[in-house]
Design an enzyme around this catalytic site. Structure first.
Site, PDB file in Angstrom:
ATOM      1  N   LYS A  61      -6.218  -1.450  10.612  1.00  0.00           N
ATOM      2  CA  LYS A  61      -5.747  -0.067   9.327  1.00  0.00           C
ATOM      3  C   LYS A  61      -6.527  -1.304   8.042  1.00  0.00           C
ATOM      4  O   LYS A  61      -6.337  -2.839   8.580  1.00  0.00           O
ATOM      5  CB  LYS A  61      -4.789  -0.563   8.892  1.00  0.00           C
ATOM      6  N   ASP A  66      -3.963  -1.177  -1.904  1.00  0.00           N
ATOM      7  CA  ASP A  66      -3.215   0.005  -2.064  1.00  0.00           C
ATOM      8  C   ASP A  66      -2.119   0.386  -3.422  1.00  0.00           C
ATOM      9  O   ASP A  66      -1.174   0.092  -3.399  1.00  0.00           O
ATOM     10  CB  ASP A  66      -2.230   0.014  -1.059  1.00  0.00           C
ATOM     11  N   LYS A 107       2.543   3.781  -6.830  1.00  0.00           N
ATOM     12  CA  LYS A 107       3.634   2.920  -6.615  1.00  0.00           C
ATOM     13  C   LYS A 107       3.701   2.118  -7.952  1.00  0.00           C
ATOM     14  O   LYS A 107       3.075   2.320  -8.620  1.00  0.00           O
ATOM     15  CB  LYS A 107       3.320   1.396  -5.803  1.00  0.00           C
ATOM     16  N   ASP A 151      -2.561  -5.274   2.522  1.00  0.00           N
ATOM     17  CA  ASP A 151      -2.918  -4.137   3.516  1.00  0.00           C
ATOM     18  C   ASP A 151      -3.844  -3.886   4.801  1.00  0.00           C
ATOM     19  O   ASP A 151      -4.184  -2.949   5.208  1.00  0.00           O
ATOM     20  CB  ASP A 151      -2.670  -3.001   2.275  1.00  0.00           C
ATOM     21  N   ASP A 211       0.510   8.311  -0.535  1.00  0.00           N
ATOM     22  CA  ASP A 211       0.597   6.747  -0.481  1.00  0.00           C
ATOM     23  C   ASP A 211       0.994   6.917   0.986  1.00  0.00           C
ATOM     24  O   ASP A 211       1.305   5.584   1.470  1.00  0.00           O
ATOM     25  CB  ASP A 211       1.694   6.722  -1.323  1.00  0.00           C
ATOM     26  N   GLU A 260      -1.692   6.417   3.493  1.00  0.00           N
ATOM     27  CA  GLU A 260      -2.700   6.670   3.707  1.00  0.00           C
ATOM     28  C   GLU A 260      -2.696   6.481   4.771  1.00  0.00           C
ATOM     29  O   GLU A 260      -4.525   6.330   5.175  1.00  0.00           O
ATOM     30  CB  GLU A 260      -3.373   6.220   2.247  1.00  0.00           C
ATOM     31  N   ARG A 304      -2.314   5.805   7.824  1.00  0.00           N
ATOM     32  CA  ARG A 304      -1.529   6.771   8.739  1.00  0.00           C
ATOM     33  C   ARG A 304      -3.531   7.821   9.140  1.00  0.00           C
ATOM     34  O   ARG A 304      -4.102   7.878  10.379  1.00  0.00           O
ATOM     35  CB  ARG A 304      -0.773   7.477   9.105  1.00  0.00           C
TER      36      ARG A 304
END
Length: 526
Positions: free
Chosen positions: A263, A268, A275, A286, A345, A347, A349
């Site tokens: 990933k 993010d 957030k 991230d 949020d 994202e 996956r």
């Protein structure tokens, strides 16, 4: 410590502490086995045998302790005398802390690590974590001079008890592993204005050039056209285009295909499910999964790898803009399955689902491991030091825990029970939603199951999911977590003898012969 050059040597040579400050570290019982003749060349004339013995006697590790031997030029430090079964015998986390706090200053320093041979790999990676590369402090830019830290190991005999010094055949392996850890940490530490998707692709190309590999890159609208709805949907609102990039090592004689899927969310914001001001800072991290895979791939291939190995990078910036994905949007992922977005949020996956399916469909992978800073709930599930592992194979679950202990990148299992948990993603409009209905029901497990569902829970290969959200950093600094874990877990396929020894796979297991015959895709590494 950003301008430090870390060197591994079979022998660091002799030098008095005023010229080359020294830190000697190990378990107290190990330090007491060191003969004076082995270390006096690094301490004399300012430290005598009597001072050395008195310092060892004064150490009282609880869990660690240190004692200065001569001003701020020489120090001895003790690791915990024992650790629990869920910790690494190397005490890797304590070792990183001791090096950061106890290593004397100077431009040319030495660390003498006293340990068992089995702890050398984990100790090397732990020491590497103490020397981050990235900095933008103005004072650092004015200091062009590099600082050198030389690392020498003194090994305890595995059989007879007395301590022996050994010349390493694996110095290059330790150096490459340390470089991989520091590369991953540098990428994670770098803010998005200097590490967007374009910059990350440059890092991938740089590693590819070093290894003689040309990456495959799919970007922007091509992602949409080819059906990568997860990666495209997450990254389409950003200034810098999302991408899927692949580095492939395909040697002659390979008997299986392994894919590492990372990933790489370079920042993010949470998207439109944005957030808050306290939870958004730090989201440059991230991309920790992709960074770890890049560092591990570089080090692994340099040491020689017998099987096909693909590193798949799912790169995007989860930004806010006019074209950003909205809650209620429905995307079709590379698996062909449709996903109703109920939380932008969640994202990671989405991009990983595209990545693992690409590894299966296009790369024909037998073993797929995805690594990600996936859920904040991981820290609640397994804490700040242990990655959370989920897999469709009990044998690989055990192997991941063992690899964590042998590498210092600790890991602990999550619940794997799709028949109980996957209903959390039920959607009336699409095949599934992307976020759970009940956030108190095994969040980290459910997030992993979302990724696995796109492969299919009856997929015949080995799938491993590793969530490193918390251990990817310690305080404000990245740790390079994941590099050592991957190198150890897949070390049995390496051409390097040290990685063979730290790997839990290929060793004796509890699997029966009949089971091994039936499970041919797992046979070589397990």
């Amino acid at each position: 410590m950003a301008n430090v050059v870390l060197e591994f040597k079979a022998s660091a040579g002799d030098s008095e502490p005023q010229s080359r400050p020294v830190l000697i570290v190990g378990q107290q019982s190990s330090l007491q086995q060191v003969s004076w003749s082995q270390i006096k060349g690094k301490l004399q004339p300012v430290v005598s045998k009597e001072i050395w013995q008195a310092a060892l006697g004064a150490l009282n590790p609880n869990p660690t302790d240190s004692c200065p031997l001569y001003l701020n030029h020489a120090t001895v430090a003790a690791l915990p005398s024992r650790v629990s079964r869920h910790n690494s015998p190397s005490s890797a986390h304590f070792l990183s802390r001791l090096v950061r706090s106890c290593l004397p200053g100077g431009n040319n320093r030495c660390i003498v690590m006293v340990c068992e041979r089995s702890d050398v790999f984990a100790s090397s990676c732990a020491i590497a974590r103490a020397f981050p590369i990235f900095t933008r402090r103005s004072t650092a830019s004015r200091r062009a001079e590099k600082k050198h830290v030389t690392l020498e190991f003194v090994l305890l005999s595995q059989c007879s008890g007395p301590l022996v010094s050994e010349v390493f055949s694996s110095v290059q392996c330790l150096s490459n592993a340390a470089d991989g850890v520091r590369l991953a940490a540098r990428i994670v530490d770098t803010p998005c204005n200097e590490m967007n998707t374009d910059h990350f692709l440059d890092e991938i190309k740089s590693v590819g050039t070093e290894l003689g590999i040309t990456p495959v890159i799919i970007r922007g609208e091509e992602l949409k056209q080819r059906g990568f709805g997860g990666i495209y949907g997450v990254g389409k609102a950003a200034e810098h285009l999302p991408a899927l990039a692949v580095l492939s090592h395909t040697p002659d004689g390979a008997t299986q295909t392994i894919a590492w899927v990372g990933k790489g969310i370079v920042y993010d914001t949470g998207g439109l499910s944005i957030k808050g001001k306290t939870t958004m800072p730090g989201m440059k991290r991230d991309c920790g999964g992709a960074a770890a895979i890049l560092g591990a791939f570089s080090a692994t291939i340099k040491q020689g790898f017998k099987d096909n190995l693909h590193a798949v990078f799912c790169l995007a910036e989860n930004a806010v803009g006019p074209t950003a994905t909205r809650p209620d949007d429905i995307h079709t992922l590379y698996s062909g399955k449709t996903v109703e977005i109920n939380n932008t949020d969640a994202e990671g996956r989405l991009v990983l689902a595209d990545g693992v399916v690409y590894a299966s469909k296009d790369l024909s992978a037998d073993i797929i491991l995805d690594m990600a800073t996936l859920t904040g709930a991981q820290g609640i599930s397994t804490g700040k030091y242990h990655a959370a592992v989920m897999t469709n194979s009990e044998e690989w679950e055990v192997a991941c825990v063992r690899a964590g202990r042998s590498s210092g990148d600790l890991a602990h299992p999550l619940v794997y029970c799709p028949e109980l948990h996957f209903s959390e993603f039920t959607s009336a409009m699409a095949d599934m939603k992307n976020s759970v209905a009940d956030r108190e029901n095994a969040q980290s497990s459910c997030a992993g199951l979302f990724i696995g569902s796109h492969l299919g829970f009856d997929w015949p290969g080995v799938w491993v999911h590793v969530d490193i959200a918390s251990p990817v950093h310690a305080g404000e600094r990245a740790t390079g977590f994941g590099v050592a874990l991957l190198m150890a877990l897949f070390g049995q396929a390496s051409e390097d003898s040290m990685l063979n020894k730290v790997s839990p796979l290929g060793a004796a297991t509890n699997m029966s012969g009949d089971h091994m015959e039936r499970d041919c895709k797992r046979r070589r590494l397990v």
